[in-house]
Design a protein around this motif. Sequence first.
Motif, short mmCIF file in Angstrom:
data_model
loop_
_atom_site.label_atom_id
_atom_site.label_comp_id
_atom_site.label_asym_id
_atom_site.label_seq_id
_atom_site.Cartn_x
_atom_site.Cartn_y
_atom_site.Cartn_z
N GLY A 1 0.80 -1.22 0.00
CA GLY A 1 0.00 0.00 0.00
C GLY A 1 0.83 1.27 0.00
O GLY A 1 0.32 2.35 -0.29
N ASP A 2 2.11 1.15 0.35
CA ASP A 2 2.97 2.33 0.37
C ASP A 2 3.68 2.51 -0.97
O ASP A 2 3.73 1.60 -1.80
CB ASP A 2 3.99 2.21 1.51
N ASP B 1 -6.35 1.66 1.54
CA ASP B 1 -5.03 1.42 2.11
C ASP B 1 -3.90 1.59 1.09
O ASP B 1 -2.92 0.84 1.10
CB ASP B 1 -5.00 0.00 2.71
N THR B 2 -4.03 2.58 0.19
CA THR B 2 -2.98 2.84 -0.81
C THR B 2 -2.58 4.31 -0.76
O THR B 2 -3.42 5.20 -0.69
CB THR B 2 -3.46 2.51 -2.24
N ALA B 3 -1.28 4.55 -0.82
CA ALA B 3 -0.70 5.89 -0.72
C ALA B 3 -0.58 6.55 -2.11
O ALA B 3 -0.92 5.95 -3.13
CB ALA B 3 0.68 5.80 -0.08
N ARG C 1 -1.39 6.06 3.07
CA ARG C 1 -2.56 5.19 3.01
C ARG C 1 -3.68 5.78 3.86
O ARG C 1 -3.42 6.35 4.92
CB ARG C 1 -2.18 3.80 3.56
N ARG C 2 -4.91 5.72 3.38
CA ARG C 2 -6.10 6.07 4.15
C ARG C 2 -6.40 7.57 4.23
O ARG C 2 -7.35 7.96 4.88
CB ARG C 2 -6.05 5.48 5.58
#
Lengths: 197, 197
Positions: free
Chosen positions: A73-74, B103-105, B141-142
């Motif tokens: 996710g990063d 949940d992804t940046a 994320r988020r």
Amino acid sequence: MTGEKQPSFDWNRGFVIDFSLLDGMSKTGVPTKRRLSQMRGMFLDEAAFGEQVKNGDPLVYEFFELGAPDTPGDIAFGASITYPGKVGDEYFMTKGHFHTVLDTAEVYYTLSGQGRMVTENPEGDVVVHDLVPGAAVYVPRRYAHRSVNVGTTPLVTFFAFRGDAGHDYGTIESKGYRKLIVERGGKVEIVDNPKWK
Amino acid sequence: MTGEKQPSFDWNRGFVIDFSLLDGMSKTGVPTKRRLSQMRGMFLDEAAFGEQVKNGDPLVYEFFELGAPDTPGDIAFGASITYPGKVGDEYFMTKGHFHTVLDTAEVYYTLSGQGRMVTENPEGDVVVHDLVPGAAVYVPRRYAHRSVNVGTTPLVTFFAFRGDAGHDYGTIESKGYRKLIVERGGKVEIVDNPKWK
């Protein structure tokens, strides 16, 4: 990493880091440096390589590893600076790597300089992209990639890829790339790598 | 997308696309344009909004959607241009969005202009980052994120995020952001959004 102390960044709440649009350098981040001596066996002309390592061991490239969390996710990101120069007739370049998670892409946005992005997949498909200021290059899933500086000024790119992608340098170090980027008669040429295994 | 025809890109073998380092525009890609009338309800001053829509309906921002594959291994990227202007005392901004895959940046690298990146997570943590040329902003994320132009020239950024992240505009359209970026006495201020639900 080569031991420099990177400040820590807040990957959970976000942060800002500066990268000069002119030279890729940062007031807050610490670059990882690669000198020629760290690239033994990667340039074709071993005599020229040995001479240059003895005569000052030039800085070939530097880049930023900011310590992105190792999660899907990063996003890992930073600037990469490849300096102008040649070993014999072969242009200065980065080691290049596959991603450990092979099925992950990467994007490079060119800020300054003239270069090539050499990409190849395990099946042997080779694609070479031109890097000029403003060129964004998509390195697809499954392609190893190496930046090559074919100009006279630093080649500066901004890059981004998945946090858990990882770097597989070993495959390239043991096999090499199928193609080399060399100067022949004042021109940039793509030639077969006679040492490719 | 708003109907413009984007050329198709080879996400499997890679490609190059140009984005001007000065204004973010591209000779090959086609931007998606957002005029003020497409942002009804997002600015606080509805009278000023109505006037400006009637008097020319200004272009507020544009950005590139290149059609990255909807997979976790690909990376979507492009340039985003937010124009200078205000609706009442509220600066021109993008709609902003959460990622559908929360949940992804995302990373933004500022090429030109002066701005703010307003980020907030579902729990109400608000973080506002300054955008100046050379500033790379990590949107974790988020966190929903919105670009705001607080200067007098276009705010231009290069962005990258996971191919399958997706855009959830609906949550922001119905709830708004907790904070607004406004001009008060010649200064940029962050104030509570009285309409936040």
